[in-house]
Write an enzyme that holds these catalytic residues in place. Structure first.
Site, PDB file in Angstrom:
ATOM      1  N   HIS A  64      81.289  66.037  27.997  1.00 23.04           N
ATOM      2  CA  HIS A  64      81.456  65.324  29.266  1.00 23.04           C
ATOM      3  C   HIS A  64      81.852  66.299  30.374  1.00 23.04           C
ATOM      4  CE1 HIS A  64      80.805  61.327  27.903  1.00 23.04           C
ATOM      5  NE2 HIS A  64      81.889  61.230  27.154  1.00 23.04           N
ATOM      6  N   SER A  81      81.669  49.794  32.667  1.00 26.59           N
ATOM      7  CA  SER A  81      81.721  50.281  31.291  1.00 26.59           C
ATOM      8  C   SER A  81      82.998  51.082  31.051  1.00 26.59           C
ATOM      9  CB  SER A  81      80.492  51.144  31.002  1.00 26.59           C
ATOM     10  OG  SER A  81      80.524  51.659  29.683  1.00 26.59           O
ATOM     11  N   GLY A 121      75.350  47.594  26.709  1.00 23.65           N
ATOM     12  CA  GLY A 121      74.232  48.506  26.917  1.00 23.65           C
ATOM     13  C   GLY A 121      73.169  47.987  27.867  1.00 23.65           C
ATOM     14  N   ARG A 135      74.116  57.312  34.981  1.00 26.78           N
ATOM     15  CA  ARG A 135      73.951  55.865  35.055  1.00 26.78           C
ATOM     16  C   ARG A 135      74.384  55.362  36.424  1.00 26.78           C
ATOM     17  NH1 ARG A 135      76.667  51.612  30.680  1.00 26.78           N
ATOM     18  NH2 ARG A 135      75.272  49.846  31.107  1.00 26.78           N
ATOM     19  N   ARG A 189      79.246  48.106  23.564  1.00 26.23           N
ATOM     20  CA  ARG A 189      79.614  46.845  24.204  1.00 26.23           C
ATOM     21  C   ARG A 189      78.365  46.012  24.466  1.00 26.23           C
ATOM     22  NH1 ARG A 189      80.771  44.441  29.195  1.00 26.23           N
ATOM     23  NH2 ARG A 189      79.857  46.181  30.340  1.00 26.23           N
TER      24      ARG A 189
END
Length: 225
Positions: free
Chosen positions: A36, A66, A193, A58, A191
């Site tokens: 990350h 999220s 997606g 995203r 969760r």
């Protein structure tokens, strides 16, 4: 079977945590790792090597929702109630994040992907969801393993997409039960997606604020999320 996080270990959260120096030669080639880390924090050994980077970003609205769910799942029960949406949103907008400011993180990788497309493959989650076959083929070509005509005829692309789908992975026992060695429950990483789930959580004012920040940060870059 192993959890995906065990199969593709994180550099900063697994391999080099607590000043460890792992023996990377113990991993079979080609080696696959995850991170990350912001681009500016990548070590020279990554930047100057022949390795390739696949960067997945995203929509900031879905990313935030999220993140809020995920951090609350990891929040110790003895810390009391969950963090409020408003509290986490304020920090997110101010760039208070474990991996650095969200928009800066994306922008650095975007710019590097434009100047060095052979090294960095920049992919949007929404594009991947909309055209999975197209982007799987692009990814295969990027890493130097394009599908052969025979593999295409046998339906290998669709087979891989089925195996790697959210629906399949989220139901596997290894991703439902148990914990990682670092303590996180495996099920915490799955969760919904879906694209656009932010509509169930964010107010109009929140959406406007995120859009404004994105326009300011990405101005002139050619990037739109």
């Amino acid at each position: 079977m192993n959890n995906p996080h065990e199969l593709v270990p994180f550099l900063e959260l697994k391999l080099y945590v607590d000043k460890q120096v792992p023996d990377l030669t113990s991993f079979s080639s080609p080696r696959l790792f995850s991170t990350h880390l912001p681009f500016v924090s990548l070590p020279k050994s990554v930047l100057e090597s022949g390795c390739k980077l696949v960067y997945l970003c995203r929509d900031p609205r879905d990313s935030f929702v999220s993140l809020w769910h995920f951090t609350n799942k990891l929040r110790p029960q003895n810390h009391g109630t969950t963090s409020s949406l408003e509290e986490v949103f304020d920090k997110f907008c101010r760039g208070v994040s474990l991996c650095g400011p969200f928009w800066d993180h994306i922008l650095h990788y975007w710019k590097e992907s434009l100047s060095n497309p052979e090294k960095i493959f920049f992919l949007k989650y929404e594009d991947m969801k909309e055209h999975p076959q197209l982007h799987l083929r692009r990814l295969a070509e990027f890493i130097g393993c394009p599908f052969s005509p025979e593999e295409e005829t046998k339906g290998l692309v669709d087979d891989i997409l089925g195996l790697c789908s959210f629906d399949n992975l989220s139901k596997l026992k290894v991703n439902v039960d148990g914990k990682l060695s670092s303590g996180e429950e495996n099920k915490a990483f799955f969760r919904r997606g879906e694209v656009g789930d932010w509509k169930n959580y964010l107010t109009t004012e929140m959406v406007d604020q995120l859009d404004k920040i994105g326009e300011e940060k990405f101005h002139g870059s050619g990037l739109k999320l």
